[in-house]
Design a protein around this motif. Sequence first.
Motif, PDB file in Angstrom:
ATOM      1  N   LEU A  41      -5.330   5.823  25.415  1.00  0.00           N
ATOM      2  CA  LEU A  41      -4.634   4.964  26.373  1.00  0.00           C
ATOM      3  C   LEU A  41      -4.568   3.524  25.886  1.00  0.00           C
ATOM      4  CD1 LEU A  41      -5.941   6.349  29.790  1.00  0.00           C
ATOM      5  CD2 LEU A  41      -4.008   7.104  28.388  1.00  0.00           C
ATOM      6  N   ASN A  42      -5.596   3.084  25.181  1.00  0.00           N
ATOM      7  CA  ASN A  42      -5.583   1.749  24.576  1.00  0.00           C
ATOM      8  C   ASN A  42      -4.393   1.602  23.637  1.00  0.00           C
ATOM      9  OD1 ASN A  42      -7.086  -0.848  23.705  1.00  0.00           O
ATOM     10  ND2 ASN A  42      -6.816   0.252  21.777  1.00  0.00           N
ATOM     11  N   ARG A  43      -4.174   2.609  22.803  1.00  0.00           N
ATOM     12  CA  ARG A  43      -3.051   2.582  21.850  1.00  0.00           C
ATOM     13  C   ARG A  43      -1.702   2.606  22.592  1.00  0.00           C
ATOM     14  NH1 ARG A  43      -0.226   4.666  17.107  1.00  0.00           N
ATOM     15  NH2 ARG A  43       1.898   4.640  17.736  1.00  0.00           N
ATOM     16  N   LEU A  44      -1.591   3.432  23.641  1.00  0.00           N
ATOM     17  CA  LEU A  44      -0.329   3.514  24.381  1.00  0.00           C
ATOM     18  C   LEU A  44       0.021   2.177  25.034  1.00  0.00           C
ATOM     19  CD1 LEU A  44      -0.621   6.998  26.135  1.00  0.00           C
ATOM     20  CD2 LEU A  44       0.775   6.397  24.145  1.00  0.00           C
ATOM     21  N   MET A  45      -0.957   1.514  25.608  1.00  0.00           N
ATOM     22  CA  MET A  45      -0.689   0.234  26.266  1.00  0.00           C
ATOM     23  C   MET A  45      -0.204  -0.819  25.273  1.00  0.00           C
ATOM     24  SD  MET A  45      -3.809  -0.233  28.992  1.00  0.00           S
ATOM     25  CE  MET A  45      -4.520   1.195  29.811  1.00  0.00           C
ATOM     26  N   ILE A  46      -0.858  -0.874  24.102  1.00  0.00           N
ATOM     27  CA  ILE A  46      -0.545  -1.934  23.142  1.00  0.00           C
ATOM     28  C   ILE A  46       0.722  -1.634  22.352  1.00  0.00           C
ATOM     29  CG2 ILE A  46      -1.368  -3.111  21.054  1.00  0.00           C
ATOM     30  CD1 ILE A  46      -4.225  -2.707  22.127  1.00  0.00           C
ATOM     31  N   VAL A  47       0.878  -0.389  21.880  1.00  0.00           N
ATOM     32  CA  VAL A  47       1.981  -0.042  20.971  1.00  0.00           C
ATOM     33  C   VAL A  47       3.213   0.405  21.742  1.00  0.00           C
ATOM     34  CG1 VAL A  47       2.704   1.413  19.039  1.00  0.00           C
ATOM     35  CG2 VAL A  47       0.343   0.563  19.159  1.00  0.00           C
ATOM     36  N   GLU A  48       3.078   1.457  22.542  1.00  0.00           N
ATOM     37  CA  GLU A  48       4.249   2.011  23.219  1.00  0.00           C
ATOM     38  C   GLU A  48       4.774   1.109  24.339  1.00  0.00           C
ATOM     39  OE1 GLU A  48       3.576   5.015  20.534  1.00  0.00           O
ATOM     40  OE2 GLU A  48       2.061   4.035  21.805  1.00  0.00           O
ATOM     41  N   PHE A  49       3.865   0.451  25.076  1.00  0.00           N
ATOM     42  CA  PHE A  49       4.300  -0.357  26.218  1.00  0.00           C
ATOM     43  C   PHE A  49       4.247  -1.854  25.941  1.00  0.00           C
ATOM     44  CE2 PHE A  49       2.916   3.686  28.118  1.00  0.00           C
ATOM     45  CZ  PHE A  49       4.095   4.050  28.756  1.00  0.00           C
ATOM     46  N   LYS A  50       3.905  -2.244  24.713  1.00  0.00           N
ATOM     47  CA  LYS A  50       3.979  -3.646  24.256  1.00  0.00           C
ATOM     48  C   LYS A  50       3.178  -4.608  25.136  1.00  0.00           C
ATOM     49  CE  LYS A  50       7.116  -2.077  21.388  1.00  0.00           C
ATOM     50  NZ  LYS A  50       6.769  -1.763  19.982  1.00  0.00           N
ATOM     51  N   LEU A  51       2.031  -4.156  25.615  1.00  0.00           N
ATOM     52  CA  LEU A  51       1.198  -5.015  26.455  1.00  0.00           C
ATOM     53  C   LEU A  51       0.218  -5.809  25.605  1.00  0.00           C
ATOM     54  CD1 LEU A  51       0.371  -2.508  29.340  1.00  0.00           C
ATOM     55  CD2 LEU A  51       2.182  -4.229  29.292  1.00  0.00           C
ATOM     56  N   ALA A  52      -0.280  -6.897  26.154  1.00  0.00           N
ATOM     57  CA  ALA A  52      -1.287  -7.685  25.454  1.00  0.00           C
ATOM     58  C   ALA A  52      -2.563  -6.869  25.296  1.00  0.00           C
ATOM     59  CB  ALA A  52      -1.584  -8.966  26.231  1.00  0.00           C
ATOM     60  N   ALA A  53      -3.236  -7.032  24.164  1.00  0.00           N
ATOM     61  CA  ALA A  53      -4.462  -6.277  23.898  1.00  0.00           C
ATOM     62  C   ALA A  53      -5.550  -6.593  24.907  1.00  0.00           C
ATOM     63  CB  ALA A  53      -4.958  -6.580  22.482  1.00  0.00           C
ATOM     64  N   ALA A  54      -5.454  -7.751  25.550  1.00  0.00           N
ATOM     65  CA  ALA A  54      -6.459  -8.129  26.540  1.00  0.00           C
ATOM     66  C   ALA A  54      -6.451  -7.205  27.753  1.00  0.00           C
ATOM     67  CB  ALA A  54      -6.216  -9.568  26.993  1.00  0.00           C
ATOM     68  N   ILE A  55      -5.324  -6.560  28.035  1.00  0.00           N
ATOM     69  CA  ILE A  55      -5.245  -5.701  29.224  1.00  0.00           C
ATOM     70  C   ILE A  55      -6.122  -4.461  29.064  1.00  0.00           C
ATOM     71  CG2 ILE A  55      -3.705  -4.246  30.610  1.00  0.00           C
ATOM     72  CD1 ILE A  55      -1.554  -6.395  30.209  1.00  0.00           C
ATOM     73  N   PRO A  56      -5.939  -3.622  28.015  1.00  0.00           N
ATOM     74  CA  PRO A  56      -6.863  -2.484  27.860  1.00  0.00           C
ATOM     75  C   PRO A  56      -8.293  -2.924  27.609  1.00  0.00           C
ATOM     76  CG  PRO A  56      -5.429  -2.687  25.939  1.00  0.00           C
ATOM     77  CD  PRO A  56      -4.883  -3.599  26.991  1.00  0.00           C
ATOM     78  N   ALA A  57      -8.484  -4.043  26.896  1.00  0.00           N
ATOM     79  CA  ALA A  57      -9.845  -4.537  26.650  1.00  0.00           C
ATOM     80  C   ALA A  57     -10.522  -4.901  27.970  1.00  0.00           C
ATOM     81  CB  ALA A  57      -9.817  -5.739  25.723  1.00  0.00           C
ATOM     82  N   GLY A  58      -9.780  -5.529  28.871  1.00  0.00           N
ATOM     83  CA  GLY A  58     -10.329  -5.883  30.175  1.00  0.00           C
ATOM     84  C   GLY A  58     -10.669  -4.665  31.015  1.00  0.00           C
ATOM     85  N   LEU A  59      -9.826  -3.638  30.939  1.00  0.00           N
ATOM     86  CA  LEU A  59     -10.092  -2.407  31.682  1.00  0.00           C
ATOM     87  C   LEU A  59     -11.343  -1.699  31.159  1.00  0.00           C
ATOM     88  CD1 LEU A  59      -6.439  -1.071  32.057  1.00  0.00           C
ATOM     89  CD2 LEU A  59      -7.918  -1.885  33.907  1.00  0.00           C
ATOM     90  N   VAL A  60     -11.502  -1.678  29.835  1.00  0.00           N
ATOM     91  CA  VAL A  60     -12.703  -1.073  29.248  1.00  0.00           C
ATOM     92  C   VAL A  60     -13.941  -1.866  29.660  1.00  0.00           C
ATOM     93  CG1 VAL A  60     -13.902  -0.581  27.080  1.00  0.00           C
ATOM     94  CG2 VAL A  60     -11.485  -0.006  27.318  1.00  0.00           C
ATOM     95  N   ALA A  61     -13.849  -3.198  29.623  1.00  0.00           N
ATOM     96  CA  ALA A  61     -14.974  -4.033  30.056  1.00  0.00           C
ATOM     97  C   ALA A  61     -15.295  -3.786  31.533  1.00  0.00           C
ATOM     98  CB  ALA A  61     -14.648  -5.504  29.820  1.00  0.00           C
ATOM     99  N   TRP A  62     -14.264  -3.558  32.344  1.00  0.00           N
ATOM    100  CA  TRP A  62     -14.460  -3.287  33.766  1.00  0.00           C
ATOM    101  C   TRP A  62     -15.245  -1.988  33.964  1.00  0.00           C
ATOM    102  CZ3 TRP A  62     -15.245  -4.365  38.459  1.00  0.00           C
ATOM    103  CH2 TRP A  62     -14.866  -3.538  39.522  1.00  0.00           C
ATOM    104  N   HIS A  63     -14.946  -0.951  33.167  1.00  0.00           N
ATOM    105  CA  HIS A  63     -15.679   0.309  33.333  1.00  0.00           C
ATOM    106  C   HIS A  63     -17.147   0.150  32.949  1.00  0.00           C
ATOM    107  CE1 HIS A  63     -16.363   2.007  29.247  1.00  0.00           C
ATOM    108  NE2 HIS A  63     -16.873   3.061  29.850  1.00  0.00           N
ATOM    109  N   TYR A  64     -17.436  -0.763  32.006  1.00  0.00           N
ATOM    110  CA  TYR A  64     -18.832  -1.070  31.696  1.00  0.00           C
ATOM    111  C   TYR A  64     -19.484  -1.828  32.849  1.00  0.00           C
ATOM    112  CZ  TYR A  64     -18.717   0.351  26.765  1.00  0.00           C
ATOM    113  OH  TYR A  64     -18.656   1.077  25.601  1.00  0.00           O
ATOM    114  N   ALA A  65     -18.761  -2.780  33.444  1.00  0.00           N
ATOM    115  CA  ALA A  65     -19.318  -3.571  34.533  1.00  0.00           C
ATOM    116  C   ALA A  65     -19.684  -2.697  35.726  1.00  0.00           C
ATOM    117  CB  ALA A  65     -18.324  -4.657  34.950  1.00  0.00           C
ATOM    118  N   VAL A  66     -18.850  -1.704  36.004  1.00  0.00           N
ATOM    119  CA  VAL A  66     -19.117  -0.799  37.125  1.00  0.00           C
ATOM    120  C   VAL A  66     -20.447  -0.069  36.928  1.00  0.00           C
ATOM    121  CG1 VAL A  66     -18.302   1.322  38.254  1.00  0.00           C
ATOM    122  CG2 VAL A  66     -16.695  -0.525  37.748  1.00  0.00           C
TER     123      VAL A  66
END
Length: 452
Positions: A41-66
């Motif tokens: 999903l990290n790859r899909l967000m950055i490559v296929e959907f052209k999103l900033a890398a901070a978005i998947p990185a933030g989501l991964v950090a959020w799952h650690y925070a939980v």
Amino acid sequence: MHGPAASLPVQTRGFGWIAIIRIGLVQAAIGALVMMATTVLNRLMIVEFKLAAAIPAGLVAWHYAVQLGRPFWGHGSDKGRARTPWIIGGLAVLAGGSLLATQATLMMGGNFPAAFTLAVFAYAMIGVGVGAGGTSALALLASGVAPERRAAAAAVTWIMMVGGIVASAITVGILIKPYSPERVLEVAAGLAAVMVVVTVLATVRLERQAGHFRDEASDAPAPDFRAALSEIWHEAAARRFTIFIFVSMIAFSMQDLILEPFAGLIFDMAPGDSTKTVGQFHQGGILIGMIVAGIGGSAFSGARAHGLRPWVVGGCLASALGLGALGLAAVNGPPWPLGLNLFVLGFGNGVFAVASIGSMMGLAGAGEKTREGVRMGVWGASQAIAFGLGGLLGALGLDAARAGLGDDGAAFQLVFAIEAGAFVLAAILAIKATGEAAMRMGAAQAKREVYA
């Protein structure tokens, strides 16, 4: 039986190797489902959907925070006196979160606000699932494995978790070709269903085989949550071990996001070559280090209280040596033996990881009142926060050093030096932390032997 011995549980044989492998299958299932969220999903967000890398990185950090909730979930499995429902329930939540995260990712090309809101909820489910299922699985392992098998058991379960990540990555990579959103969703659903089934089959009647490798607290009612946390924090051995886990895991994870950029910027490797080099030598070194620590820790340390301390300290120092050498590589570049250097770093990481988990399992059963679940939860929460924070600090530190020093080699050298220093500090903390832990483990073991 009458007298003091009546308050002590009879020490049973506990888990054999088949049971340890079955818990390893649970860890493999966790690794496989987390891989989907953090890699595909990290790859899909950055490559296929052209999103900033901070978005998947933030989501991964959020799952650690939980996963700060790990002590609470571990305490729940302590009070319930049954860990299997927490393991299966945690994996079911993790599987549902993984599938929901896939759906949210595939929606990001359209209604982004709604998709991102759904992703935040999905990654929270992933954190809850990993925390509840993983903590309860490790607590079950800690309560059912004899002291002389703990290092090998830690090695087996960690290796199987890595194996689950690798196997699922290869399988998913094959199945999603040719790429289409529908195909990705189908594969994610299949992976979620298979991993839940594997977990159920792996844990059927497993808990009945667990023995008692702890003191009389195993049969005592679990204290309330606040009392459990208070006991752990006021116990010097547990408190120092928590600090050790936090510092060492920050050092362990700071390198994760910068090794491939290092290979590209300093050694001019293409993306495919850097991935192959880091994976082959660093990850290969980690696996070999885990195997050596698992076999050596069991064969040469046995059930002795201080048995795993040299492996913990040695793994930290070997990791520091590997990072120090990478600092020299940063200012020298080719023909520095990068592959050998990465192998040394990975080997130290693997030895440290397995020995630390083995020590953790031993100390988990040494509480006066608290049981394994809440203790493994506290250390799991410390580890999760350190993982998320360490990766972020490594990446941000590198960016700041490159901007401030104006030289890539000098920037990498500074960051690697800081990481090496953190591992040296962790080694110093480990000497004291594992020493106090060993005293408590030794006292509990002597008590069992007296009343056996």
